[in-house]
Design a protein around this motif. Structure first.
Motif, PDB file in Angstrom:
ATOM      1  N   LYS A  53     -30.433  27.567  24.744  1.00 38.99           N
ATOM      2  CA  LYS A  53     -29.031  27.222  25.074  1.00 38.99           C
ATOM      3  C   LYS A  53     -28.085  27.970  24.144  1.00 38.99           C
ATOM      4  N   SER A  54     -26.901  28.242  24.674  1.00 38.15           N
ATOM      5  CA  SER A  54     -25.871  28.929  23.877  1.00 38.15           C
ATOM      6  C   SER A  54     -24.716  27.982  23.605  1.00 38.15           C
ATOM      7  N   VAL A  55     -24.452  27.759  22.326  1.00 37.87           N
ATOM      8  CA  VAL A  55     -23.343  26.892  21.900  1.00 37.87           C
ATOM      9  C   VAL A  55     -22.227  27.785  21.371  1.00 37.87           C
ATOM     10  N   PHE A  56     -21.043  27.651  21.955  1.00 38.56           N
ATOM     11  CA  PHE A  56     -19.889  28.443  21.514  1.00 38.56           C
ATOM     12  C   PHE A  56     -18.980  27.560  20.664  1.00 38.56           C
ATOM     13  N   ASN A  57     -18.803  27.925  19.399  1.00 37.73           N
ATOM     14  CA  ASN A  57     -17.835  27.266  18.517  1.00 37.73           C
ATOM     15  C   ASN A  57     -16.480  27.932  18.734  1.00 37.73           C
ATOM     16  N   VAL A  58     -15.538  27.183  19.307  1.00 37.37           N
ATOM     17  CA  VAL A  58     -14.227  27.761  19.629  1.00 37.37           C
ATOM     18  C   VAL A  58     -13.180  26.982  18.840  1.00 37.37           C
ATOM     19  N   PHE A  59     -12.805  27.513  17.686  1.00 34.18           N
ATOM     20  CA  PHE A  59     -11.910  26.802  16.775  1.00 34.18           C
ATOM     21  C   PHE A  59     -10.559  27.512  16.705  1.00 34.18           C
ATOM     22  N   PHE A  60      -9.544  26.860  17.263  1.00 34.38           N
ATOM     23  CA  PHE A  60      -8.193  27.428  17.219  1.00 34.38           C
ATOM     24  C   PHE A  60      -7.415  26.920  16.006  1.00 34.38           C
ATOM     25  N   GLU A  61      -8.062  26.116  15.164  1.00 31.22           N
ATOM     26  CA  GLU A  61      -7.451  25.635  13.917  1.00 31.22           C
ATOM     27  C   GLU A  61      -8.462  25.823  12.800  1.00 31.22           C
ATOM     28  N   ASN A  62      -7.979  25.841  11.570  1.00 31.49           N
ATOM     29  CA  ASN A  62      -8.867  26.009  10.411  1.00 31.49           C
ATOM     30  C   ASN A  62      -9.873  24.871  10.311  1.00 31.49           C
ATOM     31  N   SER A  63     -11.003  25.176   9.742  1.00 26.45           N
ATOM     32  CA  SER A  63     -12.011  24.149   9.498  1.00 26.45           C
ATOM     33  C   SER A  63     -13.012  24.674   8.488  1.00 26.45           C
ATOM     34  N   THR A  64     -13.445  23.808   7.608  1.00 25.41           N
ATOM     35  CA  THR A  64     -14.580  24.120   6.733  1.00 25.41           C
ATOM     36  C   THR A  64     -15.773  23.277   7.147  1.00 25.41           C
ATOM     37  N   ARG A  65     -15.608  21.948   7.034  1.00 24.60           N
ATOM     38  CA  ARG A  65     -16.719  21.029   7.268  1.00 24.60           C
ATOM     39  C   ARG A  65     -17.183  21.019   8.727  1.00 24.60           C
ATOM     40  N   THR A  66     -16.254  20.838   9.651  1.00 21.21           N
ATOM     41  CA  THR A  66     -16.649  20.601  11.040  1.00 21.21           C
ATOM     42  C   THR A  66     -17.314  21.827  11.645  1.00 21.21           C
ATOM     43  N   ARG A  67     -16.684  22.984  11.485  1.00 17.81           N
ATOM     44  CA  ARG A  67     -17.243  24.192  12.103  1.00 17.81           C
ATOM     45  C   ARG A  67     -18.618  24.519  11.510  1.00 17.81           C
ATOM     46  N   THR A  68     -18.699  24.423  10.201  1.00 18.64           N
ATOM     47  CA  THR A  68     -19.959  24.792   9.547  1.00 18.64           C
ATOM     48  C   THR A  68     -21.071  23.814   9.907  1.00 18.64           C
ATOM     49  N   THR A  69     -20.769  22.518   9.899  1.00 16.89           N
ATOM     50  CA  THR A  69     -21.837  21.542  10.188  1.00 16.89           C
ATOM     51  C   THR A  69     -22.219  21.577  11.668  1.00 16.89           C
ATOM     52  N   PHE A  70     -21.281  21.892  12.561  1.00 17.52           N
ATOM     53  CA  PHE A  70     -21.676  22.093  13.964  1.00 17.52           C
ATOM     54  C   PHE A  70     -22.619  23.290  14.077  1.00 17.52           C
ATOM     55  N   GLU A  71     -22.324  24.342  13.340  1.00 15.18           N
ATOM     56  CA  GLU A  71     -23.190  25.529  13.401  1.00 15.18           C
ATOM     57  C   GLU A  71     -24.587  25.204  12.866  1.00 15.18           C
ATOM     58  N   ILE A  72     -24.639  24.523  11.726  1.00 21.51           N
ATOM     59  CA  ILE A  72     -25.950  24.144  11.164  1.00 21.51           C
ATOM     60  C   ILE A  72     -26.689  23.236  12.157  1.00 21.51           C
ATOM     61  N   ALA A  73     -25.957  22.274  12.713  1.00 17.09           N
ATOM     62  CA  ALA A  73     -26.587  21.310  13.639  1.00 17.09           C
ATOM     63  C   ALA A  73     -27.151  22.023  14.858  1.00 17.09           C
ATOM     64  N   ALA A  74     -26.369  22.939  15.440  1.00 20.98           N
ATOM     65  CA  ALA A  74     -26.838  23.653  16.639  1.00 20.98           C
ATOM     66  C   ALA A  74     -28.062  24.504  16.310  1.00 20.98           C
ATOM     67  N   LYS A  75     -28.051  25.133  15.137  1.00 15.18           N
ATOM     68  CA  LYS A  75     -29.203  25.957  14.740  1.00 15.18           C
ATOM     69  C   LYS A  75     -30.431  25.089  14.509  1.00 15.18           C
ATOM     70  N   ARG A  76     -30.238  23.894  13.943  1.00 16.74           N
ATOM     71  CA  ARG A  76     -31.394  22.998  13.742  1.00 16.74           C
ATOM     72  C   ARG A  76     -31.949  22.496  15.069  1.00 16.74           C
ATOM     73  N   LEU A  77     -31.111  22.539  16.117  1.00 17.28           N
ATOM     74  CA  LEU A  77     -31.606  22.179  17.457  1.00 17.28           C
ATOM     75  C   LEU A  77     -32.150  23.407  18.185  1.00 17.28           C
ATOM     76  N   SER A  78     -32.204  24.552  17.499  1.00 12.86           N
ATOM     77  CA  SER A  78     -32.742  25.821  18.012  1.00 12.86           C
ATOM     78  C   SER A  78     -31.854  26.502  19.040  1.00 12.86           C
ATOM     79  N   ALA A  79     -30.571  26.126  19.098  1.00 18.57           N
ATOM     80  CA  ALA A  79     -29.644  26.802  20.009  1.00 18.57           C
ATOM     81  C   ALA A  79     -29.220  28.150  19.427  1.00 18.57           C
ATOM     82  N   ASP A  80     -28.748  29.033  20.297  1.00 18.39           N
ATOM     83  CA  ASP A  80     -28.041  30.228  19.834  1.00 18.39           C
ATOM     84  C   ASP A  80     -26.586  29.825  19.626  1.00 18.39           C
ATOM     85  N   VAL A  81     -26.015  30.217  18.486  1.00 23.38           N
ATOM     86  CA  VAL A  81     -24.646  29.795  18.155  1.00 23.38           C
ATOM     87  C   VAL A  81     -23.748  31.020  18.113  1.00 23.38           C
TER      88      VAL A  81
END
Ligand code: CP
Length: 319
Positions: A53-81
């Protein structure tokens, strides 16, 4: 009324807001997150739930915690990010949000994790997907305007349950700039759905939404009264970027009246936990002695966010 986040079987297919979600769905996410905490403790931290599966992180506002932890979470689920660089994307040239979405679907996107300054942007995308018949593509709201930040609300509930076990006897104070806070709305909706004994909204009149009592909270303008005998204190950031006009005399005056200092925290129960969604403004809403003190669980919140986001993505894609 139909909830656009749920399918015909009442299962979560998008996560747009905590408002209106049944208690069972919230508990399913928290329980699933518990199982992913165990995965995070293993040497091999991956599970194949979103393989291919392909997960697209589409952030139109700044983020440190949310964007990064979504990326880590998707990778731990074996998705392409895929992290869309919005500053370089075609929205900067005037392309509409939905045209951007259609192009990403043409690239075989399976899930959009969306942060946007406009309240309702993730709803708009979910509604568009329904109209074009793409029920196999999912939307997770990573924060929209002042409206909702549902995964932050869920990770906050996970944190509270981790330290306090049950919601039923808890007094929870949400303190600060509730008017501009999507986190506050998601936390209050989650706490009332999960049956917290008392949810308090604490802040100056100018930073509380009108008729906030309708959300099931007790309003306090005096921080001392609002903190007295609390089990959980959720501090909020002063959202300068969302303020129009002078709602406060000064940051120093705000800290004097509403800053969480050790002396103020002593009014809460001795075993009270202190939470903050981040980013913190030290010396504005929270004193460093509290932020770095033994009652603060601010960094564990971030860690729990990975498991909670794994749970949300696993559940919506699984349904
Ligand atoms: N809590 C939160 O949303 O933080 P970020 O803005 O860093 O994602």
């Amino acid at each position: 009324m139909h909830n656009p986040q749920l399918n015909a079987h009442g299962e979560l297919t998008h996560l747009l807001s905590i408002e209106g979600l049944p208690r069972d769905v919230l508990m399913q996410i928290l329980d699933t997150a518990s199982s992913f905490i165990e995965v995070s403790d293993r040497d091999v931290k991956k599970v194949p739930l979103l393989r291919g599966k392909s997960v697209f992180n589409v952030f139109f506002e700044n983020s440190t915690r949310t964007r990064t932890t979504f990326e880590i979470a998707a990778k731990r689920l074996s998705a392409d990010v895929i992290n869309l660089d919005v500053t370089r994307s075609s929205t900067a040239k005037g392309e509409t949000l939905l045209d951007t979405v259609d192009n990403l679907i043409a690239m075989h996107a399976d899930m959009f994790v969306v942060r946007h300054a406009a309240s309702g942007a993730p709803h708009l995308i979910a509604d568009h997907l329904r109209r074009v018949g793409r029920n196999d593509v999912h939307v997770v709201n990573a924060g929209d305007g002042r409206h909702a930040h549902p995964t932050q609300g869920l990770l906050d509930m996970y944190t509270i349950r981790h330290y306090k076990q049950e919601f039923a006897n808890l007094v929870v104070a949400v303190v600060g700039d509730i008017l501009h806070s999507r986190v506050a709305r998601s936390d209050i909706n989650a706490l009332t759905t999960l049956g917290a004994a008392e949810v308090r909204a604490v802040g100056p009149q100018t930073l509380l939404p009108t008729a906030i009592e309708r959300m099931g909270v007790r309003v306090y303008h005096d921080l001392r009264e609002g903190l007295r005998d609390c089990d959980v204190v959720i501090m909020l950031r002063l959202q300068n970027e969302r303020m129009n006009g002078a709602l406060l005399p000064s940051a120093r005056e705000y800290f004097r009246c509403y800053g969480l200092t050790p002396a103020m925290l002593a009014l809460a129960r001795p075993d009270a936990i202190v939470m903050h969604p981040g980013p913190m403004n030290r010396g504005v809403e929270i004193d460093s002695d509290v932020a770095d003190g033994p009652q603060a669980v601010i960094l564990p919140q971030v860690t729990f966010g990975i498991a909670v986001r794994m749970a949300v993505m696993g559940i919506v894609a699984g349904n």
